[in-house]
Enzyme design. Structure first.
Site, PDB file in Angstrom:
ATOM      1  CB  CYS A 143     -13.108   2.623  16.085  1.00 39.75           C
ATOM      2  SG  CYS A 143     -14.706   3.449  16.193  1.00 39.75           S
TER       3      CYS A 143
ATOM      4  CG  ASN B 147     -18.240   5.522  20.204  1.00 41.66           C
ATOM      5  OD1 ASN B 147     -18.593   5.421  21.358  1.00 41.66           O
ATOM      6  ND2 ASN B 147     -17.980   6.689  19.632  1.00 41.66           N
TER       7      ASN B 147
ATOM      8  CG  ASN C  74      -7.151   6.688  17.236  1.00 38.37           C
ATOM      9  OD1 ASN C  74      -6.908   6.910  18.414  1.00 38.37           O
ATOM     10  ND2 ASN C  74      -8.395   6.587  16.794  1.00 38.37           N
TER      11      ASN C  74
ATOM     12  CG  HIS D 170      -7.446  11.521  19.319  1.00 36.40           C
ATOM     13  ND1 HIS D 170      -8.752  11.522  18.889  1.00 36.40           N
ATOM     14  CD2 HIS D 170      -7.089  10.222  19.458  1.00 36.40           C
ATOM     15  CE1 HIS D 170      -9.175  10.272  18.778  1.00 36.40           C
ATOM     16  NE2 HIS D 170      -8.179   9.455  19.115  1.00 36.40           N
TER      17      HIS D 170
ATOM     18  CG  ASN E  92      -9.396  10.811  14.921  1.00 37.63           C
ATOM     19  OD1 ASN E  92     -10.345  10.473  14.234  1.00 37.63           O
ATOM     20  ND2 ASN E  92      -8.355  10.012  15.119  1.00 37.63           N
TER      21      ASN E  92
ATOM     22  CD  GLU F 183     -15.006   9.264  14.751  1.00 38.54           C
ATOM     23  OE1 GLU F 183     -14.222   8.313  14.562  1.00 38.54           O
ATOM     24  OE2 GLU F 183     -16.163   9.136  15.178  1.00 38.54           O
ATOM     25  NE  ARG F 184      -6.768   8.670  11.253  1.00 36.32           N
ATOM     26  CZ  ARG F 184      -5.778   7.868  11.665  1.00 36.32           C
ATOM     27  NH1 ARG F 184      -4.530   8.173  11.381  1.00 36.32           N
ATOM     28  NH2 ARG F 184      -6.033   6.795  12.369  1.00 36.32           N
TER      29      ARG F 184
ATOM     30  CB  CYS G 278     -14.899  10.194  18.509  1.00 33.96           C
ATOM     31  SG  CYS G 278     -13.220   9.560  18.213  1.00 33.96           S
ATOM     32  N   GLY G 279     -15.111   7.444  20.739  1.00 33.89           N
ATOM     33  CA  GLY G 279     -14.638   6.921  22.014  1.00 33.89           C
ATOM     34  C   GLY G 279     -13.186   7.237  22.293  1.00 33.89           C
TER      35      GLY G 279
ATOM     36  N   GLY H 138     -11.574   9.617  21.003  1.00 28.74           N
ATOM     37  CA  GLY H 138     -11.504  11.068  21.142  1.00 28.74           C
ATOM     38  C   GLY H 138     -11.888  11.532  22.536  1.00 28.74           C
TER      39      GLY H 138
END
Length: 280
Positions: free
Chosen positions: A75, A77, A166, A168, A199, A217-218, A226-227, A229
């Protein structure tokens, strides 16, 4: 059980931070995290982040449970908030803190650096662009997914997929404000083309160095920022020749500075702010 916590947010993406340094396993279960994240009956947050002992010569380990109890690999953020939290813990323990940390995550080692202006810069590593690494079935496992069609909610969307540790799915639109995010987000997240869910970022190109973004966000739904993202969005913009390798990304919660360096690593800079401490 009594548990101390600190609440932080990065551009409105908020987290409950737990000092978990005395144990290599999270102090809470996913079910307990769900209760604490509830904004009516709990503390309220997008997720719970645990600061655990380091692994493989790293300073610390980051684990996170989303508000639905799922565990994401990373994550953006959240790791900025974790950097601030660790500095606060070290100052409380020894009166001083490091300016940079090596953090073990499920997406690899991340390096948050605390800036003098209060922002945190994170080396987010190299983006993964092959379909098999994201993962998605939109293309063959050894192929990139750039401007590929995806049918969602009765429409065909042109999507580009990127993993920042993750998954996207990014699509470029003329007006992000017009997107029915609460309707489309779940259908993208749970689309059969994404075996681990995804995401989803909707991006409006204002200039080649300025993007507007809204995100689903997932595991958390609509969030203010969303960082990972934002990092994935810039990479997708470069891959589709719509933005430069360095740009500002405007999210509902504020601004992030993103750069995809010539060394193929992505750097994210943004705020991380303490909200309050408490005991639950």
């Amino acid at each position: 059980m009594t548990l101390e916590f600190t609440k932080y947010h990065g551009l409105g993406n908020d987290f409950i931070l737990i000092d978990n340094r005395a144990s290599s396993e999270p102090l809470l279960t996913p079910a307990q995290a769900i209760k604490l994240c509830d904004r009516h009956f709990g503390i309220g947050a997008n997720g719970v982040i645990f600061a655990l002992p380091g692994q493989n010569q790293t300073d610390y380990t980051m684990r996170i449970f989303n508000s639905d109890g799922s565990e994401p690999e990373m994550c953006g953020n959240g790791i900025r908030c974790l950097g601030r939290f660790l500095a606060d813990l070290e100052i409380a323990d020894a009166g001083a803190s490091r300016a940079q940390y090596q953090i073990h995550t499920l997406a690899g080692v991340m390096t948050p650096k605390l800036e003098e202006n209060g922002h945190v810069t994170v080396d987010m590593g190299e983006p993964r662009l092959l379909a098999g690494d994201i993962p998605t079935t939109i293309a063959a496992a050894d192929q990139k997914v750039v401007n590929q069609p995806l049918d969602v909610a009765g429409n065909s969307w042109s999507v580009t997929c990127v993993s920042m540790g993750n998954p996207h799915c990014i699509t470029f639109v003329e007006n992000v404000a017009a997107i029915a995010l609460d309707h489309l987000g779940p259908q993208f997240e749970h689309h059969s083309a994404f075996p681990q869910r995804t995401n989803t970022e909707f991006i409006q190109v204002v200039r080649r160095d300025y993007l507007k973004m809204r995100v689903w966000e997932r595991g958390a739904g609509i969030t203010l920022a969303c960082g990972t993202g934002a990092c994935a969005a810039l990479v997708a913009g470069v891959l589709t020749d719509q933005c430069d390798r360095k740009a500002t990304v405007e999210l509902p919660g504020g601004l992030l500075a993103i750069e995809w360096g010539t060394n193929n690593r992505v750097y994210m800079t943004g705020s991380a702010e303490k909200v309050f401490t408490g005991i639950v």
